[in-house]
Design a protein around this motif. Structure first.
Motif, PDB file in Angstrom:
ATOM      1  N   ARG A   1       0.833  -1.198   0.000  1.00 40.25           N
ATOM      2  CA  ARG A   1       0.000   0.000   0.000  1.00 40.25           C
ATOM      3  C   ARG A   1       0.877   1.261   0.000  1.00 40.25           C
TER       4      ARG A   1
ATOM      5  N   ALA B   1      -5.821  10.753  -8.376  1.00 42.01           N
ATOM      6  CA  ALA B   1      -6.387  10.001  -7.257  1.00 42.01           C
ATOM      7  C   ALA B   1      -5.783   8.605  -7.186  1.00 42.01           C
ATOM      8  N   VAL B   2      -5.513   8.158  -5.971  1.00 42.86           N
ATOM      9  CA  VAL B   2      -5.012   6.806  -5.740  1.00 42.86           C
ATOM     10  C   VAL B   2      -5.992   6.103  -4.804  1.00 42.86           C
ATOM     11  N   MET B   3      -6.473   4.945  -5.242  1.00 38.83           N
ATOM     12  CA  MET B   3      -7.433   4.177  -4.462  1.00 38.83           C
ATOM     13  C   MET B   3      -6.735   3.000  -3.816  1.00 38.83           C
ATOM     14  N   VAL B   4      -6.958   2.800  -2.548  1.00 43.82           N
ATOM     15  CA  VAL B   4      -6.475   1.609  -1.866  1.00 43.82           C
ATOM     16  C   VAL B   4      -7.702   0.802  -1.447  1.00 43.82           C
ATOM     17  N   ASN B   5      -7.841  -0.387  -1.995  1.00 49.89           N
ATOM     18  CA  ASN B   5      -8.984  -1.248  -1.661  1.00 49.89           C
ATOM     19  C   ASN B   5     -10.328  -0.554  -1.869  1.00 49.89           C
ATOM     20  N   ALA B   6     -10.417   0.179  -2.974  1.00 46.14           N
ATOM     21  CA  ALA B   6     -11.684   0.833  -3.313  1.00 46.14           C
ATOM     22  C   ALA B   6     -11.749   0.972  -4.830  1.00 46.14           C
TER      23      ALA B   6
ATOM     24  N   THR C   1       1.163   3.935  -3.149  1.00 45.78           N
ATOM     25  CA  THR C   1       0.705   5.327  -3.021  1.00 45.78           C
ATOM     26  C   THR C   1       1.878   6.300  -3.155  1.00 45.78           C
ATOM     27  N   GLU C   2       3.068   5.892  -2.738  1.00 49.85           N
ATOM     28  CA  GLU C   2       4.264   6.726  -2.937  1.00 49.85           C
ATOM     29  C   GLU C   2       4.648   6.796  -4.410  1.00 49.85           C
ATOM     30  N   GLY C   3       4.501   5.660  -5.089  1.00 53.91           N
ATOM     31  CA  GLY C   3       5.080   5.544  -6.424  1.00 53.91           C
ATOM     32  C   GLY C   3       4.201   6.014  -7.553  1.00 53.91           C
ATOM     33  N   VAL C   4       2.893   6.103  -7.321  1.00 57.13           N
ATOM     34  CA  VAL C   4       1.987   6.475  -8.402  1.00 57.13           C
ATOM     35  C   VAL C   4       1.806   7.990  -8.457  1.00 57.13           C
TER      36      VAL C   4
END
Lengths: 420, 420
Positions: free
Chosen positions: B355, B366-371, B359-362
């Motif tokens: 995770r 918007a960045v979605m984690v488990n959504a 989120t650091e690399g993209v």
């Protein structure tokens, strides 16, 4: 433009992009270490830098460059020290990267906006080697890579300065491609930079009107417009006479070649101290370009000339001031709206109503109430450093500090959330 | 382009500017009253609006417009009601204008940044009469005037909608020129709008890739780029199988013609539930464009085809999904960096390390984690309304609500302060 220049600039931009990915996640400590390394290298290698600068200055002198430009182009041991000191000063500033605001939605999703670097920044500027270091280090502190086009007049200085900075940051483990000069590609390189859509995230021009206009009308990448200031000081009927005189003199004469200097004085009709103020300006060497009614007030003073329509629109950047008498605050606002460049507008008044009407009615990056226009400056306003003064409305307006070189990402965290 | 079109658009922009000066200082209550008036007028005059829309739809049908576009073009009594309701909903949103942050400097100067309207906003969009009302009312609530270019396909609808809105706001004392259609000037009008440097403060294109590219590369005024989404869902090795399947299905099939739909699935090599997930997608009618390793997983499923290089870069906006197997999170990031459009990127994972790395690399809005990627939406994120989704980094990134239509002014208050 030749295809090969486009390709060469694209290749440099891609290398800068790769470097920027490393810069994104650097700790503040690692960035500060790199800034210290740059500062140390600039001082250590000042001999090399001065020798290169000497070539630029000689070329400038031979080609008949103006005294003002020559002065901006010239580096000295002392100036290099102060550039190095500015790098060190940056280490003390807060790092905007990673700052976040957030909330949780009723459905349980956690929403945050996280501040992140822009990525790759292009700078186009003219004959100012200090901007080379300034731009590179502000970009570095905010986690961005830069492509620098500093112009042929300063190319020897810029080449050495870039080499010194690249080696210094590589020495502490950062990618050298974080800082890249494209001066070797001349005007075609600048053109390719303006057209590098998708490869650079923002282009910031710094320089004269012509340069900025060219970039704004030509670029196919996002641009932040900076720098032109046709600033007004409006002396309202209720202005304190001493404040009025001090502020007008400071705004016009403190430093004339800068964008936050005053260029037009608007005098409320019947404002008693007007004659004394025009006299003080005249005594300070200011040439007054007056409308008919201001001419009556200025009668007999040296250095007075009739204003033409052109004067209202001119950013003199010299000891010249356009002067017009207005019958009302509304008329002052109309004049500013017609001729202002949206940089800084000042009112001097003791009236709360006039203050409110002026600040409501003026559309500018900065509005001064009973203060000199000269305060529109990142250093003066406590930003600590400044990449330029934006006169556009998007993204950043007015003095741009480190956070103007960042953007945000929405970070949304769920537990298997989907939309109904 | 003819000189007369340039002049006509300039004249309209100047009238809009004058209107915007009145809008700047309107109270929230006055703006809300105007929004209510628009909502009421839309409902009352729905007969007129539907008659005009019928002409557009007939013309569209005759010229062979696609079913999807025809649907977007068509208004019904019910759709007008929901447009009117959206106007009323805007009244409940907080007014960004006037919000301020501030501090006092050691020298006594009081410094504030006050939120103010942008001024005059240009909108260029296509065949969507609802955007006409949407853009005008969002602009109004944030204190801006608009110039609308809605395209020839919807010109009859837009003409009536603009007339209805202008009369409604004039009825409550606001300047009619707050809302102006330039459709009568055709393509030349759009061109003139893009070149109206100094006359409009921002141009927002909304529509297909081609429209947006044209505006971004042609415009000489500041632009906010919106809308293209080549969004990825990356299923990490540690993803919860049920979450993974639910999220991928939702991201791809919940609504296919929108910018926040998923277009590529990145499967971690060896992720056990991959077969079941591809099967579920196939069963839902999704055509899978697979690389060689994904082809093995998908063997025997209906609707599977070999992916070409082009697939990775395609925003399908249909029941198609590119599928690639990656060996590591790093490879997923490289793929996204090469092909993503910077809109929305999702990871499904139970691993905190993955995770964080994702989120650091993209680098995306918007960045979605488990959504699901479908949550990148102003309404979903609680902004209440949305003028578009910015895929650029300057000014606004991701869903843009009311405050994206504002800027700030530095307000600096002194007591005769000058610079030393």
């Amino acid at each position: 433009m030749t295809q090969s220049t486009t390709e060469a600039i694209a290749a440099l931009a891609r290398s800068a992009r790769i470097a920027s990915r490393q810069l994104r996640s650097l700790s503040t400590a690692a960035k500060n270490e790199a800034l210290e390394a740059i500062a140390a290298a600039l001082t250590q290698r000042s001999g090399e830098i001065l020798a290169a600068n000497e070539k630029d200055v000689e070329r400038g002198r031979a080609s008949g460059m103006s005294a003002g430009l020559l002065d901006r182009l010239t580096l000295t041991e002392e100036r290099i020290d102060s550039i190095a000191q500015a790098c060190r000063d940056l280490t003390a500033l807060p790092d905007p990267v990673g700052q976040r605001t957030g909330y949780q939605l009723p459905n349980g999703l956690k929403v945050a906006q996280v501040r992140v670097p822009l990525g790759v920044i292009g700078m186009i500027y003219e004959a100012r080697p200090n901007v080379t270091v300034d731009a590179a280090t502000l970009a570095l502190k905010s986690g961005n890579a830069v492509l620098l086009r500093g112009g042929s007049a300063a190319k020897d200085s810029n080449e050495v300065l870039c080499a010194v900075m690249r080696e210094a940051i590589a020495g502490v483990g950062l990618p050298a491609d974080s800082i890249t000069s494209i001066d070797a590609y001349g005007r075609e390189g600048a053109q390719a930079l303006m057209e590098a859509r998708g490869l650079i995230d923002v282009l910031i021009p710094r320089g004269g009107r012509e340069l900025i206009d060219t970039v704004c009308t030509t670029a196919q990448v996002p641009v932040i417009e900076t720098g032109t200031g046709n600033c007004h000081v409006y002396l309202h009927a209720d202005a304190d006479p001493a404040d009025a005189q001090r502020i007008v003199l400071n705004a016009k004469t403190h430093r004339v070649g800068v964008c936050n200097a005053a260029e037009t004085l608007l005098l409320h009709a019947g404002f008693e101290p007007a004659r004394d103020i025009l006299q003080a300006l005249s005594k300070a060497g200011v040439t007054l370009h007056v409308d008919e009614r201001a001419a009556e007030i200025a009668r007999g003073l040296p250095g007075v000339t009739a204003a033409t329509e052109e004067d209202w629109a001119t950013e003199y950047l010299s000891l010249d001031l356009a002067v017009r008498v207005v019958d009302s605050l509304e008329e002052a606002l109309s004049h500013i709206s017609a001729y202002g460049s949206g940089h800084t507008e000042a009112i001097v008044t003791a009236s709360l109503d006039a203050r409110a009407a002026f600040t409501e009615g003026v559309d500018a990056a900065a509005v001064m109430v009973n203060a000199s226009t000269r305060f529109t400056d990142g250093g003066q306003l406590g930003l600590g450093a400044e990449i330029g003064i934006s006169t556009q409305k998007l993204h950043a307006r007015g003095p741009m500090g480190l956070s103007a070189l960042t953007t945000t990402t929405w970070l949304i965290e769920g537990e298997g959330h989907v939309r109904d």
